[in-house]
Every structure is written in C-alpha cells, then in structure tokens.
Design an enzyme around this catalytic site. Sequence first.
Site, mmCIF file in Angstrom:
data_model
loop_
_atom_site.group_PDB
_atom_site.id
_atom_site.type_symbol
_atom_site.label_atom_id
_atom_site.label_comp_id
_atom_site.label_asym_id
_atom_site.label_seq_id
_atom_site.Cartn_x
_atom_site.Cartn_y
_atom_site.Cartn_z
ATOM 1 N N CYS A 63 50.733 4.695 41.097
ATOM 2 C CA CYS A 63 51.848 5.270 41.870
ATOM 3 C C CYS A 63 51.747 6.778 42.044
ATOM 4 C CB CYS A 63 53.180 4.953 41.193
ATOM 5 S SG CYS A 63 53.291 3.320 40.438
ATOM 6 N N CYS A 66 50.809 8.870 45.312
ATOM 7 C CA CYS A 66 51.755 9.106 46.416
ATOM 8 C C CYS A 66 53.070 9.730 45.947
ATOM 9 C CB CYS A 66 52.066 7.794 47.137
ATOM 10 S SG CYS A 66 50.614 7.148 47.972
ATOM 11 N N HIS A 67 53.517 9.371 44.740
ATOM 12 C CA HIS A 67 54.841 9.852 44.308
ATOM 13 C C HIS A 67 54.747 11.074 43.399
ATOM 14 C CE1 HIS A 67 56.863 6.404 46.105
ATOM 15 N NE2 HIS A 67 55.848 5.678 45.661
ATOM 16 N N MET A 110 53.957 2.288 52.119
ATOM 17 C CA MET A 110 53.735 1.880 50.730
ATOM 18 C C MET A 110 53.221 0.443 50.719
ATOM 19 S SD MET A 110 56.317 1.924 47.523
ATOM 20 C CE MET A 110 56.240 0.690 46.231
ATOM 21 N N HIS A 352 44.641 15.678 53.334
ATOM 22 C CA HIS A 352 44.087 14.684 52.403
ATOM 23 C C HIS A 352 42.560 14.729 52.421
ATOM 24 C CE1 HIS A 352 44.576 11.293 49.717
ATOM 25 N NE2 HIS A 352 43.643 10.652 50.398
ATOM 26 N N HIS A 394 42.996 8.199 57.796
ATOM 27 C CA HIS A 394 42.300 8.216 56.499
ATOM 28 C C HIS A 394 40.802 8.083 56.780
ATOM 29 C CE1 HIS A 394 41.017 7.263 52.448
ATOM 30 N NE2 HIS A 394 42.210 7.628 52.009
HETATM 31 FE FE1 DHE Z 1 40.780 8.305 47.077
HETATM 32 C C1 DHE Z 1 38.301 10.341 48.330
HETATM 33 C C2 DHE Z 1 42.885 10.930 46.927
HETATM 34 C C3 DHE Z 1 43.354 6.164 46.442
HETATM 35 C C4 DHE Z 1 38.544 5.781 46.648
HETATM 36 N N1 DHE Z 1 40.615 10.278 47.563
HETATM 37 C C5 DHE Z 1 39.527 10.910 48.097
HETATM 38 C C6 DHE Z 1 39.855 12.282 48.342
HETATM 39 C C7 DHE Z 1 41.152 12.455 47.928
HETATM 40 C C8 DHE Z 1 41.629 11.187 47.439
HETATM 41 C C9 DHE Z 1 41.951 13.739 47.976
HETATM 42 C C10 DHE Z 1 38.918 13.331 48.953
HETATM 43 C C11 DHE Z 1 38.066 13.964 47.904
HETATM 44 C C12 DHE Z 1 37.111 14.988 48.484
HETATM 45 O O1 DHE Z 1 36.506 14.737 49.536
HETATM 46 O O2 DHE Z 1 36.952 16.063 47.888
HETATM 47 N N2 DHE Z 1 42.778 8.495 46.770
HETATM 48 C C13 DHE Z 1 43.428 9.678 46.724
HETATM 49 C C14 DHE Z 1 44.820 9.463 46.434
HETATM 50 O O3 DHE Z 1 45.693 10.357 46.202
HETATM 51 C C15 DHE Z 1 45.071 8.016 46.549
HETATM 52 C C16 DHE Z 1 45.742 7.761 47.897
HETATM 53 C C17 DHE Z 1 46.006 7.405 45.581
HETATM 54 C C18 DHE Z 1 45.644 7.536 44.141
HETATM 55 O O4 DHE Z 1 46.485 7.182 43.330
HETATM 56 O O5 DHE Z 1 44.564 8.005 43.793
HETATM 57 C C19 DHE Z 1 43.637 7.489 46.549
HETATM 58 N N3 DHE Z 1 40.925 6.291 46.637
HETATM 59 C C20 DHE Z 1 42.074 5.630 46.409
HETATM 60 C C21 DHE Z 1 41.821 4.249 46.104
HETATM 61 O O6 DHE Z 1 42.704 3.368 45.829
HETATM 62 C C22 DHE Z 1 40.353 4.032 46.176
HETATM 63 C C23 DHE Z 1 40.018 3.052 47.302
HETATM 64 C C24 DHE Z 1 39.763 3.470 44.894
HETATM 65 C C25 DHE Z 1 40.138 4.265 43.680
HETATM 66 O O7 DHE Z 1 39.338 5.146 43.326
HETATM 67 O O8 DHE Z 1 41.195 4.054 43.142
HETATM 68 C C26 DHE Z 1 39.869 5.451 46.498
HETATM 69 N N4 DHE Z 1 38.801 8.094 47.432
HETATM 70 C C27 DHE Z 1 38.057 6.987 47.140
HETATM 71 C C28 DHE Z 1 36.666 7.250 47.455
HETATM 72 C C29 DHE Z 1 36.596 8.553 47.964
HETATM 73 C C30 DHE Z 1 37.944 9.065 47.933
HETATM 74 C C31 DHE Z 1 35.529 6.248 47.288
HETATM 75 C C32 DHE Z 1 35.348 9.305 48.442
HETATM 76 C C33 DHE Z 1 35.000 8.926 49.840
HETATM 77 C C34 DHE Z 1 33.772 9.640 50.344
HETATM 78 O O9 DHE Z 1 32.944 8.966 50.992
HETATM 79 O O10 DHE Z 1 33.649 10.840 50.116
#
Ligand code: DHE
Length: 558
Positions: A63, A66-67, A110, A352, A394
């Site tokens: 959570c 987002c929160h 959500m 983001h 996204h």
């Molecule tokens: Fe991510 C990238 C934040 C949920 C997998 N994720 C990013 C980036 C941010 C971010 C700010 C960019 C980083 C950068 O480029 O410097 N992600 C968040 C969240 O805040 C969010 C929405 C909710 C959370 O609680 O984290 C979130 N993300 C997820 C997932 O649920 C994913 C699918 C699996 C997991 O890790 O929990 C996920 N995020 C990824 C991946 C990247 C990513 C694989 C890198 C992508 C790339 O190709 O660079």
Amino acid sequence: MKKLSFFILTLFLSFLVVSCGNDSSATASEKKENKADKKEMIDGIPITQAEMERASAIYFDRCAGCHGSTRKGATGPSLLPKGDGKFAATRDLGAAGIRVFIENGTPGGMPEWKGILKEDEVELLTRFLQVDPPETPPFTMKEIKDTWELIVPVADRPTKPEHNRNIDNYFGVIMRDAGKVVVIDGDTKEKLAVLKTGFAVHILRTSASGRYIYSIGRDGRITMIDTYTKVPQIVAKVRASFDARSVEVSKYKGPKGDFHDKYLIAGGYNPSHFVIFDAQTLEPLSVTKTSGNACDGDKEFVEEARVASIVASHTDPLWVVNVKETGMVWLVDYTDPVHPKSTQIPSARFLHDGGWDATGHYFLVAANASNKIVVVDVPNKKLEKVIDVGIKPHPGRGANIKNKMGNLWITCHLGENKLSFIKTDKGKGQWTVVKELSLPGDGGGSLFVKTHPKSKHLWVDRTLNPKPELNSAVTVIDVNTLEVIKELPMPKEVNGRAVHMEYNKAGDEVWVSVYMGKKSGIVIYDDKTLKVKQIITGDWVQNPTGKFNMYNTTNDIY
Ligand code: DHE
C-alpha cells in the site's frame, strides 16, 4: 518510539497478568475466553504488537507505494484514523468500509486486492488502518553511514574478468519476494549466482563500465555486485532510506571529466531525500532533502516529496531526479558530490517513471496522476513540453522506435487500454501524440513497453489488468504498421502474471517474467518468430520481476 515502548510495556504487563493471575481452577474454555478478552487495544481497536508489525510489513509492501509510507497520502489518499481534512477518516469508514475499498479497488486506479491479499491479511489491514501509523525514527547521514559494509575492498578485487564469459549479455534478474538477485549468463542461460540482496528488490542498474550491478530494494538497501569474479559476488552494501525505488550511476565521460564508475545516487521515498555514494565502495558522501514547494497551484510545501525515477545523462555530468509529489525535476550536478548543485525545473505533479528519447538529449517522464508526459531538455536545463496522454501513463523507461512517422517514444497506461506514440523529431509534430493504439480486450493495467533498435517489434504487458487471460499475456506490435501482430499467452509450464520485458544484447530474444501465480518462471521468446525458445524455472525462480541486460542497461537501450 513512544508507541513501541507502550507495546513493550503492554506486553510485559499482559505477561505479568497471565503468569501471576493464573487460576488453575479455570476451565479450558474459560481460559480461551480470558485470552481473547486480553487482546491488546489501541484506541479501542483490538490489535497486538505482533499484528501491528505484520500489518506494517503488508502495508509497506502493498500500500505504501500509493498511500505513502507514513500513510499521509501520495498518489492515493491519506489513510489516517481521524482523516486529514481532505480525505475520510478511516475510523468513520470502519472495518467494513475499509474492506470494500481493499477488495474492490476504486475507479481512480486502486487495484482490487481480493485474491492477491489473503483473507487474514485483509482483515488485519481493516484494523491496522484504523489506528495511528507507527512513527518512523530519523534516518540521517549518521544512520546511513552505520549501515555501510565494504565487503571486498577495491584493492582486493580483480583488475580484469576472471572468466571468459560475455558480461555484456549477463542478465540481473530480481526475485522480488525472495529478496534476491540472480545473475544469469544470457548466452548459455546458466544461473551464475543467487545473491541475497534486500527486501522486495525493486530495480537494478549497471555501472557505466558495464562491470557492476547495483540493486535497490523497497527497504532502501543497496547491494553492489561484481561481475569480474568467476562467480558474481556482493562487494559492498549500504542502506539509503527506509523506503526507496531508484538507484543510478554516473555515466558522463568527456571534457568535463571521466565519471565512469565514480558516483552512485539513490532516491528515497521515506525519508524523502537523495544520497550520493562513492560508486566503488558505497561510502555515503552526502544527503539532500527533496521536500519543497509544489510546482503548481498554491505551491504548497510538501514534506513527503518522494524521489521517483533517476536517470544519468550521457551528455553532462548530472542526474535527472524526479520528485513525485512536488512535480519538480531536479538536475543534480555531481562534479562536487559532497555539495551537489541542483537546478529545479517545475513540471507537473506525481512524476514517476521515464526514459530518454532516441537522441539522449530529452528525458520523458510520466506525471502519472496528472495524465501527462513531461519532456525535459537536459543539456539546456529547461522544461521542453508537457503532453496530455491517457489515464495514468506508466512507461517504465518507455520505448524508442523509428518508422515512416519518424522517431517515436511510447508510453502505455495503467488506467486505460491505450498506447500513446509521441513524435520526438524536431520540426512539425514534435511532442505530439501522433498515434494511439488499443490492445485486444478491455481495461488498462499495462506497466511496461520495450523494444530494441535491431527489432521490428514493440512488446507490452498488461500486468495489473483484472482479467487473468490479459494479465498473463503480452502483446507484440509491428513498429512499422503500428498494428497488433500477436497476443502471446504465457506457456502452460508457468502460471501467473506476465511482467516486464527485456531484450538480450543482440536484440533477438525477449525475456518475460511470470510472477504472482502458482508457478513462477522466465519465458524467453525468439523475437523474430515470436516462438518460445526457453523457459527458465526452478526452486530458485521465485516471483521474478525486473530483468536487466548489462549492455542494454548501461547504454540505455529501450
Ligand atoms: Fe516499480 C521502476 C515505483 C510497483 C516493478 N518503480 C519503478 C520506478 C519507480 C517505481 C519510481 C522508476 C525507477 C527508476 O527508473 O529510477 N513501483 C513504484 C511504486 O511506487 C509502485 C507503484 C508501488 C510500490 O509499492 O512499489 C511500484 N513496480 C511495482 C510493482 O508492483 C512491480 C511490477 C513489481 C515490484 O517490484 O513490486 C514493479 N518498477 C518495477 C520495475 C521497474 C520499476 C521492474 C524498472 C523498470 C525498468 O525497465 O527500468
């Protein structure tokens, strides 16, 4: 801290009551009833310290993104017992009301957590969200330094690879729930090392020389992996914050100096700051808070101004640091990493993720809750354009393709079934959405797009779409016609949601992760034939998420 002491005292008192007041004449059912009566209460809500800790962990993982980790709200509303004047008090919603939101999600984006969270986890959250959030202790330079561990000093590391493998085609793969990073040889598909990194590793980035892999977990732990050793190994560790998502290296080499493998930056969600490290040892060098005034409206001061994506420029010695809640893009000059100078560019709120255009001159980042893509002219340090796109863009790092329309950068959307193709070439039509494309079936839920300069294909996932047939498939699009060629359901050997694509160095294979289901795996497709080439499974493959090819990550190929 006060709360923790209260819990400990309560636990201690309940231990005294239980051991001193033990009535041997009580029946078993009376004893059971007594135990239930003695359940700890916080503000009238029955919840024990152990439950608070478990709920905090679930909240943090599911959570907080987002929160906000302090529950004060971020892209999602605040979740506070007495409300915050803008959003409802969770006490007024009560357990039943909170459950409705958790189980069904909201039209605002959500997701439905029913089926993802277990019933006892949902029930626990309905109580946890009605009491005050636990307090977070400070995490300053001193605490950061205390976490620093230099495992292999630079002098003890090999000066050249101790093996004949092709490091450029190594893949770092995140096994999210296991808190591990696996290094796989992309040529032979052999697993080279399974390394314990941090809780819920989020992303990996590679050093400018293509030697080191750095991972960052949601718990803010950074792990540095050396690929020169026979078996890749961890050489240093440090913690940048309690809650984090981004890490990046310095990539500039030119007249202003050689910064390859020199510095590293990590962005914090909580505390909201960025930390600069020595990239060879992970020694912390400076901390800069990102709280500040928002870019728009009444320019309110935002304390929890979380650092989202960070990218390194190849044309200047600076990082692009995107601060989510303020909508400010910071260009951080790392030539003096102890006293870094920054230029702050107001753009749009809720920045983001994003990536470079094909020239590496412009950075495009999603302002996700504003439904916009922000374009920054990095060498000239100015805002170039803000482009309206669909609901909750996204892009991951996006994808760059070239066809008869010119050079296009693409984003997918979480909130709607749409891909937006943005023209990036100078001249007529620059920074306009020249094409929109719907994928088969309804709903959004896409997280990532990916392509490669040698490929004629654009790949997109639908990971957060509620329909299993869509969230367990990826779609392939022809970059010339911009038509959907094929929907690829994951093979029956694996089961779960398909997430994140990555090409190999040659650009002829695409790796897709399958997670959050009954059988995790990495499915490797032949990019030309779109046939499955290999499926990597095994007890070490546990909920894989991001995969990062060394060469493509170092050179920003997407
Ligand atoms: Fe991510 C990238 C934040 C949920 C997998 N994720 C990013 C980036 C941010 C971010 C700010 C960019 C980083 C950068 O480029 O410097 N992600 C968040 C969240 O805040 C969010 C929405 C909710 C959370 O609680 O984290 C979130 N993300 C997820 C997932 O649920 C994913 C699918 C699996 C997991 O890790 O929990 C996920 N995020 C990824 C991946 C990247 C990513 C694989 C890198 C992508 C790339 O190709 O660079």
